[in-house]
Write an enzyme that holds these catalytic residues in place. Structure first.
Site, short mmCIF file in Angstrom:
data_model
loop_
_atom_site.label_atom_id
_atom_site.label_comp_id
_atom_site.label_asym_id
_atom_site.label_seq_id
_atom_site.Cartn_x
_atom_site.Cartn_y
_atom_site.Cartn_z
N LEU A 264 1.16 -1.51 -0.35
CA LEU A 264 0.08 -0.34 -0.12
C LEU A 264 0.69 1.11 -0.26
O LEU A 264 1.53 1.98 0.99
CB LEU A 264 -0.84 0.11 1.25
CG LEU A 264 -2.27 -1.51 1.21
CD1 LEU A 264 -2.61 -0.68 2.84
CD2 LEU A 264 -2.82 -1.66 -0.02
N ASP A 265 1.41 1.82 -1.40
CA ASP A 265 1.91 3.22 -1.48
C ASP A 265 1.21 3.99 -0.37
O ASP A 265 -0.10 4.33 -0.90
CB ASP A 265 2.69 3.52 -3.05
CG ASP A 265 3.15 4.36 -3.24
OD1 ASP A 265 4.52 4.39 -2.84
OD2 ASP A 265 2.33 5.20 -3.43
N ALA A 266 2.74 5.07 0.20
CA ALA A 266 1.49 5.73 0.80
C ALA A 266 0.73 6.26 1.57
O ALA A 266 -0.43 6.96 1.33
CB ALA A 266 1.92 7.01 -0.31
N ILE A 267 0.06 4.64 2.00
CA ILE A 267 -1.21 4.66 2.34
C ILE A 267 -1.26 6.00 3.79
O ILE A 267 -2.61 6.30 4.45
CB ILE A 267 -1.21 3.73 3.23
CG1 ILE A 267 -3.06 2.94 3.58
CG2 ILE A 267 -0.52 3.07 3.78
CD1 ILE A 267 -3.77 3.32 2.70
#
Length: 574
Positions: A231-234
């Site tokens: 989960l990128d830059a969540i």
């Protein structure tokens, strides 16, 4: 396929929290429809073990004329790496418009310059495959945003509009660029939210249709063999004007919802959160064992870099003593370098400002660069150090010496010894120097650590025993093979910090069944140092050996001398 009532019971609370005004039963039905008929085989294999290690790479880091880059990557894995690496994180592989992939135009396609879905699936057959879900934002060139500009669906209600005059001073920013982008729409001029850049438009998860879009993307990833979803830059996902807009309760609830859905529909799939923030904030993404299975150990990289540049374990040891064991069913992903720079926010409160400045100056002397972020008072602060780790360690704060490679190998050996799963960025594994020309070409500091390499040239270097690249690569693999045979290096094996002189960094690992102990002792300096073995409490009935040198330690109370940057893995089981 779970029964509808079980599904409702599992996820309805999440939906009530996120969408209090919506018909929750209808939301459940919509989600169930997305995963209808999807059945993932349940693996009986344990979720991770001491044999696990991850490679982080772009799909086109390695190039070979006449071959799709993803094919070349698979060849590198088969010919050079073998089974030492169990998992591969292929950085964003979709068509993109900027940020080397993290501004996605179409999530359901593979960038044709890399290959196709078959190439991705082929890599996934031999290795556990990790993929980015770039969930916070999408490209300004995406169909969704272009539809928004035209007032059409899907996309018309997918983005966050901000009225003029709203107070956004509390918003935490990872960049110094303006937060809002002004655009023209059929309804007149609007200002849309852009956490990272004006080409990366933040998505509005208050609209459940946006959630549905990403659940369809997740299903496609699962169908193509993805087993680890990043989960990128969540942390920036949910926005509430008047707050910091980072780590909001709704963001954590969204992670819990995704975890629940994966546990129901794709058991064994691992969820990992990418939150490059201070350590105490990062740890919250384990939740109550109901959020991420894995979190990045972000503080390790700056702390380890400081320790090796300054020749002292004082901050690294203090941090390790304060680190909780990962909850049951969870673990850490340990890394010292990645496609991004070395984040300095995770060092906040751990390394003093003067010491950070001293470290940064050393990196600049090694050809490194620094990226800044804007604070609420308008000032700027170093956000990350941009440098290849190999070059970052070619000198210390005292200046250059003859211990570049031992110092670098020490960094990687410490990383692979700690509780968790080790992750190697391909340019660390290949001992790549700074790519100053890449920065000059792109104008982006992060390009210094994203060089594309000719596979034939790399292969020839790795076959040349006199090359630095070969020495680093083969020694890392040798140590990893040794590591993979030690139960005490299981990701969830016990870990305790040892209290030795500050020129050492030492800790103890013990296998789950308590049959194996490993004392990991690392010399962080360019000088030889003596170690009194009686400080390690070696059990008298066991025979002890250093796994890395294969030397037996006959005298449990004797003295051994560690060479500059030497690591010893002292164990009672070989």
């Amino acid at each position: 396929m779970p029964e509808s009532s079980n599904l409702q019971e599992s996820i309805q609370y999440h939906l009530q929290f996120l969408y209090p005004q919506e018909n929750h039963l209808q939301l459940v039905d919509q989600i169930a429809a997305i995963f209808a008929d999807y059945e993932k085989p349940v693996s009986l294999k344990e979720i991770w073990s001491e044999q696990d290690a991850l490679l982080i790479t772009y799909g086109d880091t390695l190039l070979h004329e006449g071959e799709r880059p993803l094919e070349t990557l698979q060849r590198f894995l088969n010919e050079k790496v073998g089974e030492t690496i169990s998992s591969v994180h292929i950085l964003p592989f979709s068509p993109f418009s900027s940020d080397d992939g993290f501004s996605v135009i179409d999530y359901l396609k593979i960038n044709p310059k890399l290959g196709d879905w078959e190439d991705v699936a082929e890599i996934g057959k031999e290795h556990r495959l990790m993929a980015d879900l770039v969930i916070n934002h999408t490209s300004a060139e995406s169909e969704w945003f272009q539809n928004y500009l035209a007032g059409k669906s899907p996309g018309k209600d997918y983005f966050i509009e901000v009225e003029e005059g709203e107070d956004l001073t509390e918003v935490v920013r990872p960049r110094a660029s303006p937060l809002l982008r002004h655009v023209e729409t059929p309804d007149g001029p609007k200002s849309v939210w852009c956490t990272f850049s004006h080409d990366q438009i933040d998505l509005n998860f208050r609209n459940p249709e946006v959630l549905y879009e990403f659940l369809r993307i997740i299903r496609r990833y699962l169908e193509e063999g993805v087993q680890i979803i990043r989960l990128d830059a969540i942390g920036y996902l949910w926005k509430e004007i008047g707050t910091t807009c980072i780590h909001l309760p709704e963001t954590h609830e969204m992670v819990r919802l995704l975890r629940t859905l994966l546990d129901i529909y794709a058991p064994g799939t691992i969820l990992i959160t990418e939150t490059n923030v201070p350590n105490h904030e990062n740890l919250t993404y384990f939740g109550n064992t109901n959020e991420a299975h894995m979190i990045y150990n972000f503080s390790l990289a700056p702390l380890l870099l400081h320790a090796l540049l300054a020749g002292t374990s004082k901050h690294l040891k203090t941090w390790l003593m304060s680190m909780p064991p990962a909850p049951v069913g969870c673990t850490y992903l340990n890394f010292t370098a990645s496609h991004d720079g070395i984040g300095m926010r995770p060092a906040e409160g751990l390394i003093s400002e003067p010491e950070q400045a001293e470290m940064i100056e050393s990196i600049r002397n090694a050809g490194g660069l620094c990226s800044t972020r804007k604070l609420s008072d308008g000032s700027e602060k170093v956000y990350e150090i941009n440098v290849t780790l190999f070059d970052a360690l070619k000198a210390t704060i005292q200046g250059p010496d003859d211990y570049h490679i031992p110092r670098f190998l020490c960094s990687q050996t410490i990383m692979m010894s700690l509780e968790g799963i080790p992750a190697f960025y391909i340019h660390s594994l290949l001992a790549t120097p700074n790519d100053a020309k890449g920065v000059e070409h792109t104008g982006r500091f992060r390009s210094i650590n994203r060089k594309q390499l000719n596979y034939d040239e790399i292969s020839a270097e790795l076959d040349n025993p006199s090359s630095s690249r070969a020495n680093v690569f083969h020694e890392i693999l040798r140590r990893m093979k040794i590591r993979g045979q030690q139960p005490a290096f299981s990701p969830n094996a016990t870990q305790f910090t040892l209290h030795l002189n500050s020129h050492f960094f030492a800790f103890w690992r013990q296998s789950v069944n308590r049959q194996q102990s490993i004392f990991c002792v690392n010399n962080l300096t360019s000088k030889k140092h003596k170690l009194q073995l009686s400080q390690l409490n070696l059990i008298s009935t066991d025979n002890w050996v250093d796994l890395l040198s294969e030397k037996s330690l006959q005298n449990r109370t004797g003295i051994v001398t560690l060479e500059p940057y030497q690591t010893m893995w002292i164990t009672n089981r070989k």
